[in-house]
Structure formats: C-alpha cells, structure tokens
Motif scaffolding. Structure first.
Motif, PDB file in Angstrom:
ATOM      1  N   GLU A 122       9.695  38.941 -10.269  1.00 56.75           N
ATOM      2  CA  GLU A 122       9.137  37.847  -9.461  1.00 56.75           C
ATOM      3  C   GLU A 122       7.961  38.401  -8.668  1.00 56.75           C
ATOM      4  OE1 GLU A 122      10.564  34.684  -6.001  1.00 56.75           O
ATOM      5  OE2 GLU A 122      11.844  36.370  -6.552  1.00 56.75           O
ATOM      6  N   ILE A 123       6.755  38.022  -9.046  1.00 59.19           N
ATOM      7  CA  ILE A 123       5.550  38.609  -8.461  1.00 59.19           C
ATOM      8  C   ILE A 123       5.447  38.299  -6.971  1.00 59.19           C
ATOM      9  CG2 ILE A 123       3.027  38.553  -8.518  1.00 59.19           C
ATOM     10  CD1 ILE A 123       3.210  38.035 -11.522  1.00 59.19           C
ATOM     11  N   ARG A 124       5.841  37.090  -6.571  1.00 61.87           N
ATOM     12  CA  ARG A 124       5.595  36.663  -5.190  1.00 61.87           C
ATOM     13  C   ARG A 124       6.365  37.484  -4.153  1.00 61.87           C
ATOM     14  NH1 ARG A 124       7.864  30.657  -4.294  1.00 61.87           N
ATOM     15  NH2 ARG A 124       7.489  30.420  -6.526  1.00 61.87           N
ATOM     16  N   THR A 125       7.458  38.124  -4.563  1.00 62.12           N
ATOM     17  CA  THR A 125       8.230  38.916  -3.598  1.00 62.12           C
ATOM     18  C   THR A 125       7.994  40.409  -3.754  1.00 62.12           C
ATOM     19  OG1 THR A 125      10.158  38.871  -5.071  1.00 62.12           O
ATOM     20  CG2 THR A 125      10.043  37.179  -3.364  1.00 62.12           C
ATOM     21  N   LEU A 126       6.984  40.810  -4.522  1.00 53.05           N
ATOM     22  CA  LEU A 126       6.720  42.234  -4.733  1.00 53.05           C
ATOM     23  C   LEU A 126       5.584  42.778  -3.866  1.00 53.05           C
ATOM     24  CD1 LEU A 126       7.057  42.971  -8.567  1.00 53.05           C
ATOM     25  CD2 LEU A 126       8.335  44.009  -6.695  1.00 53.05           C
ATOM     26  N   TRP A 127       4.802  41.896  -3.227  1.00 51.80           N
ATOM     27  CA  TRP A 127       3.629  42.392  -2.513  1.00 51.80           C
ATOM     28  C   TRP A 127       3.944  43.412  -1.410  1.00 51.80           C
ATOM     29  CZ3 TRP A 127       3.218  41.782   2.678  1.00 51.80           C
ATOM     30  CH2 TRP A 127       3.989  40.777   3.274  1.00 51.80           C
ATOM     31  N   PRO A 128       5.094  43.309  -0.676  1.00 51.09           N
ATOM     32  CA  PRO A 128       5.350  44.332   0.354  1.00 51.09           C
ATOM     33  C   PRO A 128       5.534  45.734  -0.216  1.00 51.09           C
ATOM     34  CG  PRO A 128       6.691  42.383   0.763  1.00 51.09           C
ATOM     35  CD  PRO A 128       6.126  42.251  -0.620  1.00 51.09           C
ATOM     36  N   GLN A 129       5.771  45.837  -1.521  1.00 55.43           N
ATOM     37  CA  GLN A 129       5.920  47.135  -2.154  1.00 55.43           C
ATOM     38  C   GLN A 129       4.635  47.961  -2.033  1.00 55.43           C
ATOM     39  OE1 GLN A 129       8.533  48.512  -3.050  1.00 55.43           O
ATOM     40  NE2 GLN A 129       8.051  50.110  -4.518  1.00 55.43           N
ATOM     41  N   LEU A 130       3.485  47.280  -1.939  1.00 54.62           N
ATOM     42  CA  LEU A 130       2.221  47.980  -1.764  1.00 54.62           C
ATOM     43  C   LEU A 130       2.186  48.732  -0.448  1.00 54.62           C
ATOM     44  CD1 LEU A 130      -0.199  45.169  -3.011  1.00 54.62           C
ATOM     45  CD2 LEU A 130       0.476  47.243  -4.251  1.00 54.62           C
ATOM     46  N   LEU A 131       2.889  48.228   0.575  1.00 55.67           N
ATOM     47  CA  LEU A 131       2.913  48.846   1.892  1.00 55.67           C
ATOM     48  C   LEU A 131       4.093  49.796   2.072  1.00 55.67           C
ATOM     49  CD1 LEU A 131       2.118  45.657   4.035  1.00 55.67           C
ATOM     50  CD2 LEU A 131       0.517  47.439   3.296  1.00 55.67           C
ATOM     51  N   CYS A 132       5.246  49.417   1.535  1.00 55.07           N
ATOM     52  CA  CYS A 132       6.476  50.148   1.840  1.00 55.07           C
ATOM     53  C   CYS A 132       6.867  51.197   0.807  1.00 55.07           C
ATOM     54  CB  CYS A 132       7.636  49.162   2.017  1.00 55.07           C
ATOM     55  SG  CYS A 132       7.386  47.992   3.379  1.00 55.07           S
ATOM     56  N   ARG A 133       6.465  50.997  -0.440  1.00 55.84           N
ATOM     57  CA  ARG A 133       6.728  51.974  -1.502  1.00 55.84           C
ATOM     58  C   ARG A 133       8.210  52.330  -1.602  1.00 55.84           C
ATOM     59  NH1 ARG A 133       2.408  51.805  -4.861  1.00 55.84           N
ATOM     60  NH2 ARG A 133       0.465  51.965  -3.668  1.00 55.84           N
ATOM     61  N   ARG A 134       9.048  51.348  -1.688  1.00 59.57           N
ATOM     62  CA  ARG A 134      10.468  51.597  -1.840  1.00 59.57           C
ATOM     63  C   ARG A 134      10.815  51.864  -3.311  1.00 59.57           C
ATOM     64  NH1 ARG A 134       9.963  52.218   2.943  1.00 59.57           N
ATOM     65  NH2 ARG A 134      11.159  51.116   4.556  1.00 59.57           N
ATOM     66  N   PRO A 135      11.866  52.639  -3.591  1.00 56.52           N
ATOM     67  CA  PRO A 135      12.345  52.734  -4.972  1.00 56.52           C
ATOM     68  C   PRO A 135      12.637  51.336  -5.507  1.00 56.52           C
ATOM     69  CG  PRO A 135      13.440  54.346  -3.577  1.00 56.52           C
ATOM     70  CD  PRO A 135      12.661  53.441  -2.655  1.00 56.52           C
ATOM     71  N   LEU A 136      12.197  51.058  -6.729  1.00 59.28           N
ATOM     72  CA  LEU A 136      12.238  49.694  -7.264  1.00 59.28           C
ATOM     73  C   LEU A 136      12.882  49.679  -8.640  1.00 59.28           C
ATOM     74  CD1 LEU A 136      11.320  46.672  -7.286  1.00 59.28           C
ATOM     75  CD2 LEU A 136       9.140  47.480  -8.221  1.00 59.28           C
ATOM     76  N   MET A 137      13.858  48.784  -8.803  1.00 59.51           N
ATOM     77  CA  MET A 137      14.457  48.546 -10.118  1.00 59.51           C
ATOM     78  C   MET A 137      14.356  47.062 -10.425  1.00 59.51           C
ATOM     79  SD  MET A 137      18.098  49.825 -11.653  1.00 59.51           S
ATOM     80  CE  MET A 137      19.274  48.503 -11.439  1.00 59.51           C
ATOM     81  N   ILE A 138      14.003  46.727 -11.663  1.00 59.90           N
ATOM     82  CA  ILE A 138      13.829  45.345 -12.085  1.00 59.90           C
ATOM     83  C   ILE A 138      14.671  45.095 -13.324  1.00 59.90           C
ATOM     84  CG2 ILE A 138      12.199  43.580 -12.874  1.00 59.90           C
ATOM     85  CD1 ILE A 138       9.984  45.131 -11.417  1.00 59.90           C
ATOM     86  N   ALA A 139      15.423  44.002 -13.308  1.00 62.74           N
ATOM     87  CA  ALA A 139      16.175  43.581 -14.492  1.00 62.74           C
ATOM     88  C   ALA A 139      15.444  42.426 -15.157  1.00 62.74           C
ATOM     89  CB  ALA A 139      17.590  43.159 -14.102  1.00 62.74           C
ATOM     90  N   LEU A 140      15.190  42.555 -16.453  1.00 65.88           N
ATOM     91  CA  LEU A 140      14.506  41.509 -17.213  1.00 65.88           C
ATOM     92  C   LEU A 140      15.531  40.581 -17.855  1.00 65.88           C
ATOM     93  CD1 LEU A 140      11.563  43.129 -19.216  1.00 65.88           C
ATOM     94  CD2 LEU A 140      11.410  41.341 -17.486  1.00 65.88           C
ATOM     95  N   HIS A 141      15.387  39.274 -17.594  1.00 66.35           N
ATOM     96  CA  HIS A 141      16.269  38.275 -18.188  1.00 66.35           C
ATOM     97  C   HIS A 141      15.519  37.285 -19.072  1.00 66.35           C
ATOM     98  CE1 HIS A 141      19.968  39.106 -15.803  1.00 66.35           C
ATOM     99  NE2 HIS A 141      19.087  39.568 -14.924  1.00 66.35           N
ATOM    100  N   THR A 142      14.194  37.328 -19.057  1.00 64.39           N
ATOM    101  CA  THR A 142      13.399  36.345 -19.804  1.00 64.39           C
ATOM    102  C   THR A 142      12.270  37.055 -20.553  1.00 64.39           C
ATOM    103  OG1 THR A 142      12.053  35.950 -17.828  1.00 64.39           O
ATOM    104  CG2 THR A 142      13.874  34.432 -18.239  1.00 64.39           C
ATOM    105  N   TRP A 143      11.766  36.370 -21.593  1.00 69.26           N
ATOM    106  CA  TRP A 143      10.672  36.907 -22.383  1.00 69.26           C
ATOM    107  C   TRP A 143       9.381  36.918 -21.575  1.00 69.26           C
ATOM    108  CZ3 TRP A 143      12.989  38.743 -26.518  1.00 69.26           C
ATOM    109  CH2 TRP A 143      14.104  38.076 -27.021  1.00 69.26           C
ATOM    110  N   LEU A 144       8.569  37.916 -21.783  1.00 73.76           N
ATOM    111  CA  LEU A 144       7.246  37.960 -21.162  1.00 73.76           C
ATOM    112  C   LEU A 144       6.231  37.373 -22.132  1.00 73.76           C
ATOM    113  CD1 LEU A 144       7.330  41.426 -19.364  1.00 73.76           C
ATOM    114  CD2 LEU A 144       8.042  39.171 -18.540  1.00 73.76           C
ATOM    115  N   ARG A 145       6.467  36.113 -22.474  1.00 76.02           N
ATOM    116  CA  ARG A 145       5.615  35.350 -23.375  1.00 76.02           C
ATOM    117  C   ARG A 145       5.696  33.880 -22.990  1.00 76.02           C
ATOM    118  NH1 ARG A 145       3.992  38.028 -27.973  1.00 76.02           N
ATOM    119  NH2 ARG A 145       5.071  39.999 -28.435  1.00 76.02           N
ATOM    120  N   SER A 146       4.731  33.105 -23.436  1.00 73.15           N
ATOM    121  CA  SER A 146       4.786  31.657 -23.289  1.00 73.15           C
ATOM    122  C   SER A 146       5.822  31.101 -24.261  1.00 73.15           C
ATOM    123  CB  SER A 146       3.425  31.036 -23.582  1.00 73.15           C
ATOM    124  OG  SER A 146       3.136  31.124 -24.976  1.00 73.15           O
ATOM    125  N   PRO A 147       6.258  29.838 -24.071  1.00 73.52           N
ATOM    126  CA  PRO A 147       7.193  29.244 -25.044  1.00 73.52           C
ATOM    127  C   PRO A 147       6.661  29.267 -26.471  1.00 73.52           C
ATOM    128  CG  PRO A 147       7.098  27.906 -23.056  1.00 73.52           C
ATOM    129  CD  PRO A 147       6.029  28.955 -22.908  1.00 73.52           C
TER     130      PRO A 147
END
Length: 345
Positions: free
Chosen positions: A81-106
């Motif tokens: 979710e891009i909208r909740t990742l912007w603070p990572q630019l400032l805080c640099r926390r360890p980050l793990m992401i789980a993918l549940h959907t295709w990174l493609r259009s329908p």
C-alpha cells in the motif's frame, strides 16, 4: 517487538485480506508482541476496544501515521500500500511486505503503478508471496507462504448428512465464473442434483435470470451471504465445492474452507488455486465449460474418487493451520529486526 501492521481493508469490511490480517495480528499479539494496526476501513472505536486487544488506527492523519512509524521496531504491510509507506523515507524501519494480489491490470498489463510497487518491494527487507504463481509473476525474490484458514471455525461437524451435491461460495461478480458453473450444471441431469450459491454481488440478478433461461432455477438455490456457524453447517451439507474463477486467483482461502468442511474441491487451474487445493481436489481448465462439466460428472459419479481426495485433505490442511502460517511470518519479522530498541527519526 513493536509491530506496525498495515492492512488497507480490515474489520468490519469482509474479505480475504481482512480475515487474514485478523488472524495474523491476533497471533502476533498472543505471541507477546505489541502491535498497532493501521487501516483505511472505517469502524467504531468502541467496538474495536471490545473486539481487539491491540489499537486500531483508522484512516490516520499524516502526523498519526508518522507517530506509528516512530513507535515501531518493524513495519509489516499485509499487501503493498503506497499511501502508508511514505514515513519509511524518514524512519527507515525494517520492512516486510506480503503480496496478495497481482502487480498487473485486470487485462494483464504492467502499469506504472505496478512498476512503482515492484521498485518499493525491492527496497523491503523481506517480501512474502501467498502462492508460487504470484511469486513467479510479481516478485521472484519473495518467500512463498500460503494463507492461513480459520480451523477453529471451518471444520467437519458430526451428525450432518451430506445430502446436497454442489456449492459455490464467493462474491457474485463476473470474474468468479458463476455463469460458467450454471451452464455446466445445466449440462448435467439437474433433476438429480442441486446447486447452492452462497454470496452476494452485482451479478446476482443476472445469474438468477440465467438460471431461469437455462431451465434449472428449481434446482439452484441462492442463499445470499452467510457467515459463521451457519456457513459451516451449510458447507457440511455438500459433497462438492466448485471454484470456477475466470480470474487467476492469487491464492484461494475459500478452497481451504471447503476442504476443512469435508467438501471435495473442483477449481479452475489458474493462479494460486493449485497451491490452495493441493492433492485434495481436482482442477479444470480455466474458462473451459466443457472441461468443468466433465470433471463435475466424474466427481458426482465416482464416490471412491471423492473418498480418495478427502483422505488427502487433513495432511494438506495442516500446512495452512494458523499456527503454522503465522509462526513463519513471525520468524521472518524477527529476522529483520536488528535489536529490540527503536531508532529515532
């Protein structure tokens, strides 16, 4: 650990990611970790306090989201979710992401937003894909961990006769392929079998009309949305669950729920459904009505095959028990946190 858990949709919204986020978040807290869950779903603060043992931050302001990052030892996004990742630019926390959907259009095209998400995935410490198909298509350097199902809810019940033939469970939208199932059902001997449709969605009335046009409406029962024990009892009454998706499902928790309730599962062969079904069900060619009809006839007529497939279900389901799945997530999270102290930003 202080775990910042983001889930774009969450309770009271209903869906696959919502239920998986619920299972994972509860497990992390029960394992002794502190957790804050950030979501864009609206909800009631009083109900949140009564239902959950961790704070839920709904639709946070920029300041509130930044405060969550400052508090966290590690950030876990249950689907990118891009909208909740912007603070990572400032805080640099360890980050793990789980993918549940295709990174493609329908339509299968890789859009600019999908390319951006792939770039963000490359910056994460760990990435999880929920099926081998999703890993191969979206981010090859990810770890495959299938989704958990709620085994305390979905289970076989004693004393319920499995007198109904076929059940579908899911949203009534065109991607789910219920119209293909209706046409295949019409090719059978409908007066000998019944088909149960569980779910709601914009295609409900067109599907009603299709059943009437096919002459099978007396043998097709649209039950609407059912949850909890009522849903479990209904699934326990059926021999087969059919998942006729046109869309390549990234995984398919509904298959696990059907298997856990004693249904033999027949599903389209696209995406992550083969992972979800394993050796405990059969596949048909996605979108191929004739193949679906052949496989339906085989399963309805061959009780020995049904028994053989059911015998494979317990070992397969054990891989997707909540404890098994959640412990793998927690091990990966712990592995990217260098120390329990929080950095400043």
């Amino acid at each position: 650990m202080n775990i910042l858990f983001t889930s774009n949709r969450f309770h009271p919204d209903i869906g696959g990611i919502e239920s998986i986020s619920d299972v994972l978040a509860r497990y992390f807290v029960e394992a002794g970790h502190s957790l804050r869950l950030v979501t864009q779903s609206a909800g009631d603060a009083g109900e949140d306090q009564r239902t959950y043992t961790f704070p839920i931050v709904r639709r946070p302001s920029l300041r509130a989201l930044l405060a969550c990052y400052r508090w966290a030892d590690v950030v876990f996004q249950n689907n990118i979710e891009i909208r909740t990742l912007w603070p990572q630019l400032l805080c640099r926390r360890p980050l793990m992401i789980a993918l549940h959907t295709w990174l493609r259009s329908p339509a299968g095209r890789r859009r600019v937003v999908d390319q951006l998400k792939q770039l963000l995935l490359s910056s994460a410490n760990r990435v999880v894909s929920v099926s081998e198909a999703l890993r191969a298509d979206s981010f090859r350097r990810s770890t495959v961990i299938g989704n958990p199902y709620r085994s305390q809810i979905f289970r076989q019940l004693p004393g319920i006769e499995r007198e109904q033939a076929i059940v579908f469970l899911g949203r009534l939208v065109s991607d789910k392929g219920v119209d293909i199932l209706l046409r295949s059902f019409a090719d059978l001997s409908p007066r000998k079998y019944h088909l149960t449709i569980i779910g709601t969605g914009p295609e409900r009335q067109p599907l009603h009309r299709l059943a009437t046009d096919l002459g099978i409406s007396p043998f097709v029962h649209f039950l609407g949305a059912i949850q909890g024990e009522a849903l479990v009892r209904e699934l326990n009454r059926h021999q087969l669950m059919v998942i006729p998706s046109r869309w390549r499902e990234p995984f398919g928790v509904v298959a696990l729920e059907g298997l856990a309730c004693g249904c033999v599962v027949l599903a389209s062969d696209g995406g992550g459904l083969p992972d979800a079904i394993g050796p405990a069900g059969l596949l048909f060619r996605r979108g191929d009505q004739a193949d679906l009809t052949r496989q339906l006839q085989l399963l309805l007529q061959d009780c020995h095959l049904r028994a053989q497939l059911r015998s494979q279900a317990p070992a397969h389901l054990a891989r997707f028990e909540a404890d098994q799945v959640c412990s793998k997530y927690l091990e990966l999270l712990a592995g990217i946190v260098p120390c329990p102290s929080g950095a400043t930003c």
